[in-house]
Design an enzyme around this catalytic site. Structure first.
Site, PDB file in Angstrom:
ATOM      1  N   ASP A  51     -53.163 -19.733  52.073  1.00 24.60           N
ATOM      2  CA  ASP A  51     -53.061 -18.849  50.906  1.00 24.60           C
ATOM      3  C   ASP A  51     -53.252 -17.390  51.332  1.00 24.60           C
ATOM      4  OD1 ASP A  51     -55.768 -19.008  51.363  1.00 24.60           O
ATOM      5  OD2 ASP A  51     -56.314 -19.614  49.328  1.00 24.60           O
ATOM      6  N   SER A  52     -53.433 -17.176  52.650  1.00 26.03           N
ATOM      7  CA  SER A  52     -53.365 -15.815  53.206  1.00 26.03           C
ATOM      8  C   SER A  52     -51.971 -15.233  52.969  1.00 26.03           C
ATOM      9  CB  SER A  52     -53.689 -15.818  54.699  1.00 26.03           C
ATOM     10  OG  SER A  52     -52.916 -16.800  55.378  1.00 26.03           O
ATOM     11  N   ASP A  90     -52.249 -24.960  51.837  1.00 28.41           N
ATOM     12  CA  ASP A  90     -53.435 -24.641  51.038  1.00 28.41           C
ATOM     13  C   ASP A  90     -53.174 -24.878  49.555  1.00 28.41           C
ATOM     14  OD1 ASP A  90     -55.497 -23.820  52.692  1.00 28.41           O
ATOM     15  OD2 ASP A  90     -54.904 -21.710  52.693  1.00 28.41           O
ATOM     16  N   LYS A 120     -54.976 -28.481  52.240  1.00 25.24           N
ATOM     17  CA  LYS A 120     -56.291 -27.955  52.629  1.00 25.24           C
ATOM     18  C   LYS A 120     -56.955 -27.354  51.404  1.00 25.24           C
ATOM     19  CE  LYS A 120     -56.876 -24.029  55.280  1.00 25.24           C
ATOM     20  NZ  LYS A 120     -57.587 -23.136  54.351  1.00 25.24           N
ATOM     21  N   GLU A 122     -60.867 -25.495  49.960  1.00 23.65           N
ATOM     22  CA  GLU A 122     -62.099 -24.833  50.389  1.00 23.65           C
ATOM     23  C   GLU A 122     -63.310 -25.400  49.663  1.00 23.65           C
ATOM     24  OE1 GLU A 122     -61.707 -20.574  49.925  1.00 23.65           O
ATOM     25  OE2 GLU A 122     -59.895 -20.506  51.162  1.00 23.65           O
ATOM     26  N   GLU A 189     -64.524 -21.312  59.324  1.00 20.61           N
ATOM     27  CA  GLU A 189     -64.137 -19.900  59.404  1.00 20.61           C
ATOM     28  C   GLU A 189     -65.360 -18.994  59.533  1.00 20.61           C
ATOM     29  OE1 GLU A 189     -61.148 -18.650  56.618  1.00 20.61           O
ATOM     30  OE2 GLU A 189     -61.401 -16.533  57.106  1.00 20.61           O
TER      31      GLU A 189
HETATM   32  O1  KIV Z   1     -55.166 -18.974  54.390  1.00 20.12           O
HETATM   33  C1  KIV Z   1     -55.283 -19.041  55.623  1.00 20.12           C
HETATM   34  O2  KIV Z   1     -54.501 -18.478  56.391  1.00 20.12           O
HETATM   35  C2  KIV Z   1     -56.394 -19.811  56.148  1.00 20.12           C
HETATM   36  C3  KIV Z   1     -56.707 -19.674  57.602  1.00 20.12           C
HETATM   37  C4  KIV Z   1     -57.365 -18.380  57.850  1.00 20.12           C
HETATM   38  C5  KIV Z   1     -57.509 -20.804  58.116  1.00 20.12           C
HETATM   39  O3  KIV Z   1     -57.045 -20.497  55.420  1.00 20.12           O
END
Ligand code: KIV
Length: 271
Positions: A51-52, A90, A120, A122, A189
Protein backbone atom coordinates in the site's frame (compact mmCIF):
# COMPACT_ATOMS: atom_id res chain seq x y z
CA UNK A 1 6.49 -32.19 -26.38
CA UNK A 2 6.49 -28.56 -25.27
CA UNK A 3 9.44 -26.45 -26.44
CA UNK A 4 8.90 -24.04 -23.54
CA UNK A 5 11.09 -24.55 -20.50
CA UNK A 6 9.01 -24.90 -17.32
CA UNK A 7 9.33 -21.97 -14.95
CA UNK A 8 9.26 -23.16 -11.35
CA UNK A 9 6.80 -20.85 -9.63
CA UNK A 10 7.51 -19.69 -6.10
CA UNK A 11 4.83 -20.67 -3.58
CA UNK A 12 4.35 -20.09 0.14
CA UNK A 13 5.72 -23.61 0.58
CA UNK A 14 8.89 -22.61 -1.32
CA UNK A 15 9.43 -19.74 1.13
CA UNK A 16 8.94 -22.06 4.11
CA UNK A 17 11.52 -24.45 2.65
CA UNK A 18 13.94 -21.58 1.99
CA UNK A 19 13.87 -20.69 5.68
CA UNK A 20 14.44 -24.34 6.57
CA UNK A 21 17.37 -24.51 4.12
CA UNK A 22 18.72 -21.14 5.37
CA UNK A 23 18.40 -19.61 1.89
CA UNK A 24 17.56 -15.89 2.10
CA UNK A 25 14.23 -14.75 0.63
CA UNK A 26 14.06 -11.66 -1.61
CA UNK A 27 11.00 -9.44 -1.97
CA UNK A 28 10.49 -6.11 -3.77
CA UNK A 29 7.41 -4.02 -4.37
CA UNK A 30 5.87 -3.38 -7.78
CA UNK A 31 2.63 -1.67 -8.72
CA UNK A 32 2.47 -1.95 -12.53
CA UNK A 33 2.93 -4.46 -15.38
CA UNK A 34 6.24 -3.18 -16.81
CA UNK A 35 8.00 -2.92 -13.46
CA UNK A 36 6.66 -6.31 -12.35
CA UNK A 37 8.07 -7.89 -15.52
CA UNK A 38 11.55 -6.46 -14.81
CA UNK A 39 11.49 -7.33 -11.11
CA UNK A 40 10.36 -10.89 -11.89
CA UNK A 41 13.03 -11.25 -14.60
CA UNK A 42 15.63 -10.07 -12.06
CA UNK A 43 14.87 -13.17 -10.04
CA UNK A 44 13.13 -11.84 -6.96
CA UNK A 45 11.26 -14.54 -5.00
CA UNK A 46 8.22 -12.48 -4.12
CA UNK A 47 6.61 -9.28 -5.40
CA UNK A 48 4.62 -7.15 -2.98
CA UNK A 49 1.91 -4.80 -4.17
CA UNK A 50 2.41 -2.68 -1.08
CA UNK A 51 0.00 0.00 0.00
CA UNK A 52 3.13 2.16 -0.31
CA UNK A 53 1.53 2.63 -3.76
CA UNK A 54 -0.36 5.41 -1.94
CA UNK A 55 2.99 7.20 -1.46
CA UNK A 56 5.08 6.39 -4.52
CA UNK A 57 2.36 6.05 -7.16
CA UNK A 58 -0.29 8.49 -5.92
CA UNK A 59 1.81 11.01 -3.97
CA UNK A 60 -0.07 10.75 -0.67
CA UNK A 61 1.79 11.50 2.55
CA UNK A 62 0.58 8.29 4.26
CA UNK A 63 -0.69 4.89 3.11
CA UNK A 64 -4.15 5.52 4.54
CA UNK A 65 -6.02 6.99 1.54
CA UNK A 66 -5.52 4.13 -0.94
CA UNK A 67 -8.71 2.11 -1.55
CA UNK A 68 -9.32 -1.59 -2.07
CA UNK A 69 -10.40 -0.92 -5.68
CA UNK A 70 -7.13 0.93 -6.33
CA UNK A 71 -5.06 -1.86 -4.75
CA UNK A 72 -6.95 -4.43 -6.83
CA UNK A 73 -6.16 -2.44 -9.99
CA UNK A 74 -2.41 -2.33 -9.14
CA UNK A 75 -2.48 -6.05 -8.37
CA UNK A 76 -4.14 -6.93 -11.70
CA UNK A 77 -1.41 -4.97 -13.52
CA UNK A 78 1.41 -6.70 -11.61
CA UNK A 79 -0.01 -10.22 -11.97
CA UNK A 80 -0.01 -9.87 -15.78
CA UNK A 81 3.76 -9.23 -15.69
CA UNK A 82 4.81 -12.07 -13.38
CA UNK A 83 5.80 -15.60 -14.36
CA UNK A 84 7.77 -16.84 -11.36
CA UNK A 85 7.50 -14.76 -8.17
CA UNK A 86 4.92 -15.19 -5.43
CA UNK A 87 2.56 -12.18 -5.69
CA UNK A 88 1.49 -10.78 -2.31
CA UNK A 89 -0.95 -7.85 -2.09
CA UNK A 90 -1.58 -5.52 0.84
CA UNK A 91 -5.11 -5.10 2.15
CA UNK A 92 -5.40 -1.35 2.64
CA UNK A 93 -6.37 0.56 5.79
CA UNK A 94 -10.01 0.11 6.81
CA UNK A 95 -10.67 -3.06 4.82
CA UNK A 96 -9.98 -5.67 7.53
CA UNK A 97 -9.80 -4.07 10.99
CA UNK A 98 -13.52 -3.65 11.76
CA UNK A 99 -14.68 -7.27 11.65
CA UNK A 100 -13.60 -10.70 10.34
CA UNK A 101 -16.43 -10.91 7.74
CA UNK A 102 -15.36 -7.63 6.15
CA UNK A 103 -11.72 -8.80 6.28
CA UNK A 104 -12.61 -12.02 4.47
CA UNK A 105 -14.66 -10.14 1.84
CA UNK A 106 -11.69 -7.83 1.18
CA UNK A 107 -9.24 -10.74 0.95
CA UNK A 108 -11.55 -12.67 -1.39
CA UNK A 109 -11.86 -9.63 -3.69
CA UNK A 110 -8.07 -9.26 -3.74
CA UNK A 111 -7.63 -12.92 -4.73
CA UNK A 112 -10.58 -13.18 -7.14
CA UNK A 113 -10.47 -9.78 -8.87
CA UNK A 114 -6.81 -8.85 -8.27
CA UNK A 115 -5.37 -12.30 -8.93
CA UNK A 116 -3.00 -12.11 -5.94
CA UNK A 117 -1.46 -15.33 -4.64
CA UNK A 118 -1.56 -14.12 -1.02
CA UNK A 119 -2.49 -11.08 1.05
CA UNK A 120 -0.62 -9.07 3.70
CA UNK A 121 -2.20 -7.30 6.67
CA UNK A 122 -0.77 -5.21 9.49
CA UNK A 123 -1.11 -6.15 13.16
CA UNK A 124 -1.09 -9.03 15.63
CA UNK A 125 -3.43 -9.88 18.50
CA UNK A 126 -5.83 -7.00 17.64
CA UNK A 127 -6.73 -8.58 14.28
CA UNK A 128 -6.48 -12.23 15.34
CA UNK A 129 -10.08 -13.06 14.37
CA UNK A 130 -9.71 -11.50 10.92
CA UNK A 131 -6.52 -13.47 10.24
CA UNK A 132 -8.15 -16.72 11.39
CA UNK A 133 -11.17 -16.12 9.14
CA UNK A 134 -9.03 -15.39 6.06
CA UNK A 135 -6.66 -18.32 6.63
CA UNK A 136 -9.64 -20.67 7.18
CA UNK A 137 -10.93 -19.66 3.74
CA UNK A 138 -7.74 -21.00 2.19
CA UNK A 139 -6.11 -17.64 1.55
CA UNK A 140 -2.40 -17.37 2.42
CA UNK A 141 -1.73 -14.50 4.83
CA UNK A 142 1.52 -12.63 5.45
CA UNK A 143 1.62 -10.68 8.73
CA UNK A 144 3.31 -7.30 9.24
CA UNK A 145 4.62 -6.18 12.65
CA UNK A 146 6.87 -3.45 14.06
CA UNK A 147 6.41 -0.15 12.24
CA UNK A 148 2.99 -0.67 10.68
CA UNK A 149 2.45 2.47 8.56
CA UNK A 150 -1.36 2.20 8.63
CA UNK A 151 -1.10 3.11 12.37
CA UNK A 152 1.04 6.19 11.78
CA UNK A 153 -1.42 8.55 13.46
CA UNK A 154 -1.30 6.37 16.58
CA UNK A 155 2.52 6.17 16.53
CA UNK A 156 2.97 9.84 15.58
CA UNK A 157 6.38 9.15 13.95
CA UNK A 158 8.12 6.74 11.54
CA UNK A 159 10.94 6.07 14.06
CA UNK A 160 12.22 2.59 14.99
CA UNK A 161 9.59 0.56 16.95
CA UNK A 162 9.87 -1.91 19.83
CA UNK A 163 12.95 -0.42 21.49
CA UNK A 164 11.19 -0.65 24.86
CA UNK A 165 10.81 -4.03 26.57
CA UNK A 166 7.00 -4.13 26.66
CA UNK A 167 6.64 -3.49 22.91
CA UNK A 168 9.46 -5.94 22.13
CA UNK A 169 7.76 -8.66 24.21
CA UNK A 170 4.44 -8.01 22.45
CA UNK A 171 6.17 -8.27 19.07
CA UNK A 172 7.60 -11.71 19.93
CA UNK A 173 4.26 -12.91 21.23
CA UNK A 174 2.49 -11.54 18.10
CA UNK A 175 5.02 -13.38 15.90
CA UNK A 176 4.17 -16.64 17.66
CA UNK A 177 0.46 -15.92 17.36
CA UNK A 178 0.76 -15.24 13.60
CA UNK A 179 2.54 -18.57 13.21
CA UNK A 180 -0.15 -20.37 15.25
CA UNK A 181 -2.91 -18.75 13.15
CA UNK A 182 -1.34 -20.17 9.99
CA UNK A 183 0.34 -17.11 8.46
CA UNK A 184 2.99 -18.19 5.95
CA UNK A 185 5.42 -15.32 6.69
CA UNK A 186 5.71 -12.07 8.62
CA UNK A 187 7.19 -8.74 7.56
CA UNK A 188 9.17 -7.03 10.34
CA UNK A 189 9.53 -3.30 9.71
CA UNK A 190 11.99 -0.92 11.39
CA UNK A 191 12.80 -2.72 14.64
CA UNK A 192 16.18 -3.33 16.35
CA UNK A 193 18.27 -6.00 14.60
CA UNK A 194 18.68 -8.01 17.82
CA UNK A 195 14.91 -8.20 18.28
CA UNK A 196 14.39 -9.26 14.65
CA UNK A 197 16.99 -12.01 15.17
CA UNK A 198 15.18 -13.22 18.29
CA UNK A 199 11.83 -13.13 16.44
CA UNK A 200 13.26 -15.05 13.48
CA UNK A 201 14.64 -17.73 15.79
CA UNK A 202 11.35 -17.97 17.73
CA UNK A 203 9.15 -19.04 14.82
CA UNK A 204 9.33 -21.55 11.98
CA UNK A 205 7.69 -19.29 9.37
CA UNK A 206 9.98 -16.84 7.50
CA UNK A 207 10.50 -13.28 8.68
CA UNK A 208 11.04 -10.70 5.93
CA UNK A 209 12.73 -7.56 7.20
CA UNK A 210 12.81 -3.93 6.15
CA UNK A 211 15.04 -1.93 8.45
CA UNK A 212 15.22 -4.99 10.72
CA UNK A 213 18.86 -6.06 10.31
CA UNK A 214 20.61 -8.98 8.63
CA UNK A 215 19.19 -11.91 10.60
CA UNK A 216 15.69 -11.95 9.14
CA UNK A 217 14.98 -14.85 6.79
CA UNK A 218 14.51 -12.43 3.91
CA UNK A 219 14.56 -8.75 2.96
CA UNK A 220 12.06 -6.44 1.30
CA UNK A 221 12.51 -2.94 -0.14
CA UNK A 222 10.25 -0.53 -1.95
CA UNK A 223 11.27 -0.64 -5.65
CA UNK A 224 11.17 3.14 -6.15
CA UNK A 225 13.56 3.59 -3.20
CA UNK A 226 16.08 0.90 -4.19
CA UNK A 227 16.38 2.19 -7.77
CA UNK A 228 16.78 5.76 -6.50
CA UNK A 229 13.64 7.33 -7.94
CA UNK A 230 12.84 8.95 -4.58
CA UNK A 231 15.33 11.70 -3.88
CA UNK A 232 13.90 12.89 -0.57
CA UNK A 233 13.72 9.49 1.18
CA UNK A 234 17.01 8.27 2.70
CA UNK A 235 16.45 6.13 5.80
CA UNK A 236 19.52 4.37 7.22
CA UNK A 237 18.25 0.93 6.15
CA UNK A 238 17.95 1.83 2.45
CA UNK A 239 20.59 0.69 -0.03
CA UNK A 240 20.22 2.46 -3.39
CA UNK A 241 21.27 0.33 -6.38
CA UNK A 242 20.70 3.03 -9.00
CA UNK A 243 20.24 6.78 -9.19
CA UNK A 244 17.26 6.69 -11.55
CA UNK A 245 16.03 10.13 -10.51
CA UNK A 246 19.17 11.72 -12.01
CA UNK A 247 19.21 9.31 -14.98
CA UNK A 248 15.59 10.03 -15.90
CA UNK A 249 15.63 13.79 -15.35
CA UNK A 250 18.89 13.89 -17.38
CA UNK A 251 17.30 11.96 -20.25
CA UNK A 252 14.21 14.18 -20.18
CA UNK A 253 16.24 17.38 -20.27
CA UNK A 254 18.33 16.03 -23.19
CA UNK A 255 15.07 15.20 -25.07
CA UNK A 256 13.77 18.74 -24.42
CA UNK A 257 17.04 20.19 -25.81
CA UNK A 258 16.94 17.92 -28.88
CA UNK A 259 13.37 18.87 -29.77
CA UNK A 260 13.89 22.61 -29.14
CA UNK A 261 17.01 22.60 -31.36
CA UNK A 262 15.25 20.54 -34.10
CA UNK A 263 17.87 17.79 -33.66
CA UNK A 264 15.06 15.28 -32.98
CA UNK A 265 13.66 13.71 -35.08
CA UNK A 266 16.38 13.47 -37.74
CA UNK A 267 16.08 11.94 -41.25
CA UNK A 268 16.65 8.38 -39.98
CA UNK A 269 13.88 8.85 -37.43
CA UNK A 270 11.39 10.08 -40.02
CA UNK A 271 9.24 8.27 -42.68
O1 KIV B 1 3.59 -1.15 1.56
C1 KIV B 1 4.74 -1.59 1.49
O2 KIV B 1 5.50 -1.33 0.56
C2 KIV B 1 5.19 -2.45 2.57
C3 KIV B 1 6.64 -2.77 2.65
C4 KIV B 1 7.38 -1.60 3.15
C5 KIV B 1 6.92 -3.98 3.46
O3 KIV B 1 4.40 -2.85 3.38
Amino acid sequence: MSVHSEIKKITTETLRKMKFDKEKITMLTAYDFTTAKMVDAGGVDSILIGDSAANVMAGHETTLPITLDQMIYHTQCVVRGVERALVVADLPFGTYQSNPEKALDSAVRMMKEGGAHAIKIEGGKEIEDSIRKIVNAGIPVCGHLGLTPQSIYQFGTYKVRAKEEAEAEKLISDCKLLEELGCFAVVLEKIPAALAKKASESISIPTIGIGAGPDCDGQVLVYHDMVGMNQGFSPKFLRRYLDLYSEITGAVSQYVKDVKSSDFPNDKESY
